[in-house]
Motif scaffolding. Sequence first.
Motif, PDB file in Angstrom:
ATOM      1  N   UNK A  49       9.341  -8.241 -38.154  1.00  0.00           N
ATOM      2  CA  UNK A  49       8.155  -7.394 -38.161  1.00  0.00           C
ATOM      3  C   UNK A  49       7.768  -6.927 -36.771  1.00  0.00           C
ATOM      4  N   UNK A  50       7.990  -7.764 -35.755  1.00  0.00           N
ATOM      5  CA  UNK A  50       7.490  -7.474 -34.413  1.00  0.00           C
ATOM      6  C   UNK A  50       8.511  -6.840 -33.492  1.00  0.00           C
ATOM      7  N   UNK A  51       9.791  -6.823 -33.888  1.00  0.00           N
ATOM      8  CA  UNK A  51      10.816  -6.222 -33.026  1.00  0.00           C
ATOM      9  C   UNK A  51      10.584  -4.717 -32.915  1.00  0.00           C
ATOM     10  N   UNK A  52      10.610  -4.187 -31.716  1.00  0.00           N
ATOM     11  CA  UNK A  52      10.348  -2.769 -31.477  1.00  0.00           C
ATOM     12  C   UNK A  52      11.563  -2.038 -30.904  1.00  0.00           C
ATOM     13  N   UNK A  53      12.227  -2.625 -29.940  1.00  0.00           N
ATOM     14  CA  UNK A  53      13.350  -1.950 -29.294  1.00  0.00           C
ATOM     15  C   UNK A  53      14.597  -2.037 -30.170  1.00  0.00           C
ATOM     16  N   UNK A  54      15.577  -1.189 -29.872  1.00  0.00           N
ATOM     17  CA  UNK A  54      16.842  -1.219 -30.606  1.00  0.00           C
ATOM     18  C   UNK A  54      17.525  -2.570 -30.422  1.00  0.00           C
ATOM     19  N   UNK A  55      17.499  -3.076 -29.203  1.00  0.00           N
ATOM     20  CA  UNK A  55      18.139  -4.369 -28.944  1.00  0.00           C
ATOM     21  C   UNK A  55      17.430  -5.484 -29.704  1.00  0.00           C
TER      22      UNK A  55
END
Length: 473
Positions: free
Chosen positions: A159-165
């Motif tokens: 839910x909290x991941x934002x960047x592609x990595x």
Amino acid sequence: MTPSDDDYPDDPVPDYDGDQFDLDARLSLTRVPGMSTDLTDITEVEYRELRLERVVLISVWTEGTARDAENAMTELKLLAETAGSQVLDALIQRRPSPDPATYIGSGKVKELREVVVATGADTVVCDGELDAAQLRNLEDRVGVKVVDRTILILDIFAQHARSVEGRTQVELAQLQYMKQRLRGWGTSLSRQTGGRAAGGVGIGGRGPGETKIETDRRRINTRISRLRRKLRAMEGTRAEKRADRTRNRIPSVSIVGYTNAGKSSLLNRMTHAGVLVEDALFATLDPTTRRATTDDGRVYTLTDTVGFVRHLPHHLVEAFASTLEETAQADLLVHVVDAADPDPQGQVSAVREVLTGIGAGDLDEILVLNKADLIGAETELTLRTAFPAAFIVSAHNGLGIEDLVAEIERRLPVPTELVDAVVPYERGDLMDRIHRLGTITSIEHTATGTHVVAHLHPGLAAEVRSVGEGVRE
């Protein structure tokens, strides 16, 4: 007094002495008070009932004190709420070890089922990592979805991941977890045939004999391989970003600590980085690096890293290896602890365990007890006794930040080579690098240039000496 057979009318005489669990406590489920998510606003209640899963928490208490068990359950409640769940009830069973079949013991599954029915829950969250058999057995007997602590944390990360990595790392960790827990129902366990045979899967199947679950596992392995190749390419990009810092030997400081201890708030207070700050577990996952300058003009970097937690899933540690590499390569660690937490020592131990696992256990460390504005004088005295070398600060109101920054600057590594040279005035760019990257002992303006005595890293020292020799000639 030695116990006799009469003392154990129904059970055999124990064949060992030492730590033994009280029988009644071991065989009972203990309700943890105050665990239900309290919702008072009517609008919020209606919204949450439409959106949130209704969960019951269950934990097996195997070691430590009752307070330790309740603290662990409180953390599980925060994790469940962060994932978007409404906690209805929480139960703890004391036993020597989790039951290999049903986690809490087959005799207690019925009681858990009664609690689920009574509360109207649709999910049970277990405070431990369950294997496929335990998950299947619990779901079959309780009648609702069962998730463990690992998949709960993975869901929060997703839910909290934002960047592609970040999203790639989370997906890799999820697939690694799922691969060992694939379960088949009905036709999922049936045999497949290849080619144009009736019901065959055609191209992509391995031919007669392969089951649907084996096909799923193969596809997961293929996806894992692709994600790992993608992450290796991203590691190259990250290495290029570090190249300038590495080439110029810019000292790096990594802010580490328990999740929600206030690492991002501390970075914002020290550098005005503008990083997202939220009172939630794992609010920020992607590392943020900002430059800072000491009072004498030296440049160093501050990096906010992903937060840690007790029993951090090893799938996450492996998937976030490139991100955690920033921590392992740091010159100094600022270890942030939540001073208002009921168990700060547990936070310290959990973080240091992860640091040791990623090869950063021996790095120089400054212990920081944050959120001093939330504790009283008695708690502060207890913390100072338990952690005499720690800095007690508040990123919220700035208390103690100046002393912490001064200690960071004092602990930064000093360049190794002493250089005594005259830099011509037209080389202002070189003097700027000396100010930013070195430690100046003395400086004097002469007729031919700037006479500087400074400690510099080898590459810059060689360049300054060559320029200085030209001035002398």
